[in-house]
Design an enzyme around this catalytic site. Structure first.
Site: not given
Length: 190
Positions: A61, A71, A131, A142, A168-169
């Site tokens: 992502h 991150k 994270y 996104e 989605k992935d």
């Protein structure tokens, strides 16, 4: 805290100094002053946490401009393989990745700057992953690339038939087919 450089400039492993005694252990998991001095000045604004079981793969992502995120990630229960992929067009390491096993026992953290796609695979029965992000989540920005893209050369250490991914992935594009707006020559990513 020790900062360990990786093969990709800007992506670093953070190894905390751990104090053990008969009661257990103590360590400082984050210090703004130390991070600014040893890694780079970053203002984290959001903390996230997920719990997953073996074989869960989340990622790869990123958030598009102008909401790109840096991150700082760690695993506080169990074990994950954490991966950062350079998606900055024009970067000498474009398409390359850093993979680090983060565990509750090794206490390592990985810093992933803006301009990288990020994901992880759960290697233990259960993992709790935390994270910090330096930009708020913006659903309209996104993005992601296919975790199982053979062109990336990532060994996720989870057999494909045991991989658990979101719908989605699963359908995300490979890196070579992705529409990316990250330019390595922009100061925003340095």
């Amino acid at each position: 805290m020790e900062v360990i450089k990786t093969a990709i400039d800007g992506v670093v492993i953070i190894k905390p100094r751990i104090f053990n005694d008969g009661r257990g252990y103590f360590y400082e998991s984050y210090s703004q002053r130390m991070f600014d001095e040893l890694v780079r000045p970053v203002r984290f604004v959001q903390d996230n946490q997920s719990q997953s079981t073996y074989g869960v793969m989340r990622g790869l992502h990123y958030q598009r401009m102008p909401y790109a995120q840096s991150k700082l990630v760690r695993c506080v229960v169990g074990s994950v393989l954490d991966v950062a992929v350079d998606i900055r067009r024009g970067s000498p390491t474009f398409g390359q990745h850093v993979a680090v096993e983060l565990t509750a026992d090794n206490h390592l953290q990985l810093f992933i700057p803006r301009g990288f796609a990020h994901g992880f695979a759960v290697l233990s029965d259960v993992a709790v992953f935390q994270y910090k992000c330096d930009a708020f989540y913006a659903p309209q920005s996104e993005g992601g690339i296919q975790m199982l893209d053979d062109g990336l050369g990532i060994d996720w250490r989870v057999p494909r038939d045991r991989a658990v991914m979101s719908d989605k992935d699963i359908v995300r594009a490979r890196l070579c087919d992705s529409d990316l707006d990250f330019d390595f020559n922009t100061d925003y990513y340095k």
